[in-house]
Design an enzyme around this catalytic site. Structure first.
Site, mmCIF file in Angstrom:
data_model
loop_
_atom_site.group_PDB
_atom_site.id
_atom_site.type_symbol
_atom_site.label_atom_id
_atom_site.label_comp_id
_atom_site.label_asym_id
_atom_site.label_seq_id
_atom_site.Cartn_x
_atom_site.Cartn_y
_atom_site.Cartn_z
ATOM 1 N N GLU A 1 -5.604 -8.117 3.573
ATOM 2 C CA GLU A 1 -5.030 -9.179 4.427
ATOM 3 C C GLU A 1 -6.128 -9.899 5.213
ATOM 4 O OE1 GLU A 1 -1.927 -8.085 7.351
ATOM 5 O OE2 GLU A 1 -2.732 -9.708 8.582
ATOM 6 N N CYS B 1 2.818 -8.422 13.683
ATOM 7 C CA CYS B 1 4.193 -8.814 13.325
ATOM 8 C C CYS B 1 5.224 -7.947 14.043
ATOM 9 C CB CYS B 1 4.384 -8.767 11.814
ATOM 10 S SG CYS B 1 4.593 -7.118 11.163
ATOM 11 N N SER C 1 5.610 0.153 4.307
ATOM 12 C CA SER C 1 5.573 0.089 2.842
ATOM 13 C C SER C 1 6.089 1.387 2.201
ATOM 14 C CB SER C 1 4.148 -0.221 2.367
ATOM 15 O OG SER C 1 3.224 0.573 3.055
ATOM 16 N N HIS D 1 -9.788 -4.719 4.610
ATOM 17 C CA HIS D 1 -8.378 -4.814 4.216
ATOM 18 C C HIS D 1 -8.122 -6.165 3.556
ATOM 19 C CE1 HIS D 1 -4.007 -4.959 4.457
ATOM 20 N NE2 HIS D 1 -4.021 -3.651 4.679
ATOM 21 N N SER E 1 -2.383 2.694 3.807
ATOM 22 C CA SER E 1 -1.484 1.742 4.467
ATOM 23 C C SER E 1 -1.881 1.623 5.936
ATOM 24 C CB SER E 1 -0.037 2.239 4.334
ATOM 25 O OG SER E 1 0.757 1.697 5.355
ATOM 26 N N HIS F 1 0.820 -1.205 0.000
ATOM 27 C CA HIS F 1 0.000 0.000 0.000
ATOM 28 C C HIS F 1 0.860 1.264 0.000
ATOM 29 C CE1 HIS F 1 -3.654 -2.422 1.532
ATOM 30 N NE2 HIS F 1 -3.666 -2.287 0.228
HETATM 31 FE FE1 F3S Z 1 4.975 -8.821 6.728
HETATM 32 FE FE2 F3S Z 1 4.661 -7.368 8.874
HETATM 33 FE FE3 F3S Z 1 5.690 -6.328 6.752
HETATM 34 S S1 F3S Z 1 3.283 -8.926 8.117
HETATM 35 S S2 F3S Z 1 4.644 -7.366 5.102
HETATM 36 S S3 F3S Z 1 6.600 -7.976 7.982
HETATM 37 S S4 F3S Z 1 4.297 -5.294 8.127
#
Ligand code: F3S
Length: 270
Positions: free
Chosen positions: A120, A183, A254, A118, A211, A38
């Site tokens: 995902e 994450c 991103s 979203h 994003s 994004h």
């Molecule tokens: Fe993956 Fe986390 Fe980046 S899920 S794409 S490491 S923001």
């Protein structure tokens, strides 16, 4: 004026991997299913190279199709049979898919903490027969939670809000199983942004308006100090920096380094 960059900001490994994958592809008829990442500048550059972004897999019947970093349900990937499929889904998104499917097998209803619109979240939910998707406690209040509930999170959500959701569900459900799938890249960027925001008079958050993780950085910083969210250096206004001595810079997972550099250079010129 002092400019300080957050300890962690910009590209995460999942985004870098997806972009490297696409940039290394050769030939014509290269398509990406959904936005690869994004970020409008990155998407613009891919389009300039002749790569097309598809909304729907039915739009093509030959060529190379790249599954974006945000992932897709297994059923959609199956529909790509006959095409050269390159799966650039972030491994940490894949992990959420696997955990959610496992929860379903174990008899839990999966509750996804995230934004139902979203890509995902649609990918995770699309692999399940049944699931609940919530983005706030308010939404939880409208649901029947008197069952076995397994909780996962969209990878880019806020840790604090996830914990609040977990506490609420634990109180109401028959049984819960919790997987904090936010994450580490998201967590580190959020912690670094909050730490930075405490030390400066203004934070500039750089990244796509669409994003999710960038918007969360903006939310976190704006609870602490004056915050501006921009996509590019063109949006900067000199008046924002008047009487501000310490400026913080952060960027979503991103946002490419060259976009961050353009912003830093323009602020330095004020
Ligand atoms: Fe993956 Fe986390 Fe980046 S899920 S794409 S490491 S923001």
């Amino acid at each position: 004026m002092n400019l300080t960059k957050a300890k962690y900001s910009g590209f995460c490994f999942g985004v870098k991997n997806a972009l490297d994958t696409v940039n290394n592809l050769k030939g014509d008829n290269i398509y990406i299913l959904g936005e690869l990442i994004h970020n409008p500048q990155v998407i613009g550059k891919l389009k300039e190279k002749g790569i097309k972004i598809l909304e729907n897999i039915n739009e093509v019947d030959k060529g190379t199709i790249v599954i974006s970093a945000h992932g897709m349900p297994d059923s959609v990937i199956k529909q790509c049979e006959g095409l050269n499929v390159i799966d650039a889904t972030c491994p940490l998104v894949k992990k959420v898919h696997d955990i959610s499917k496992e929860l379903e097998k174990e008899g839990f209803t999966t509750l996804i903490f995230g934004d139902k619109n979203h890509q995902e979240v649609k990918g995770t939910a699309g692999n399940l027969k049944d699931c609940l998707i919530v983005s706030s406690i308010e939404e939880l209040k409208t649901l029947d939670l008197n069952k076995k509930i397994g909780i996962v999170s969209q990878t880019t959500q806020e840790v604090e809000k996830f914990n609040q959701i977990v506490d609420y569900v634990k109180d109401k459900a028959k049984e819960t199983k919790v997987h904090n799938t936010i994450c580490s890249a998201t967590r580190l960027r959020q912690e670094a942004a909050a730490e930075l925001a405490k030390k400066v008079n203004l934070v500039v958050v750089i990244g796509g308006y669409n994003s999710a993780n960038t918007v969360k950085l903006k939310d976190i910083c704006s609870r602490i100090t004056d915050t501006k969210h921009i996509e590019s250096a063109d949006e900067l206004k000199e008046e924002w920096f008047k009487d501000k001595e310490n400026i913080g810079i952060t960027a979503g997972a991103s946002t490419p380094e060259w976009v961050i550099e353009e912003v830093v250079n323009k602020i330095s010129s004020f």
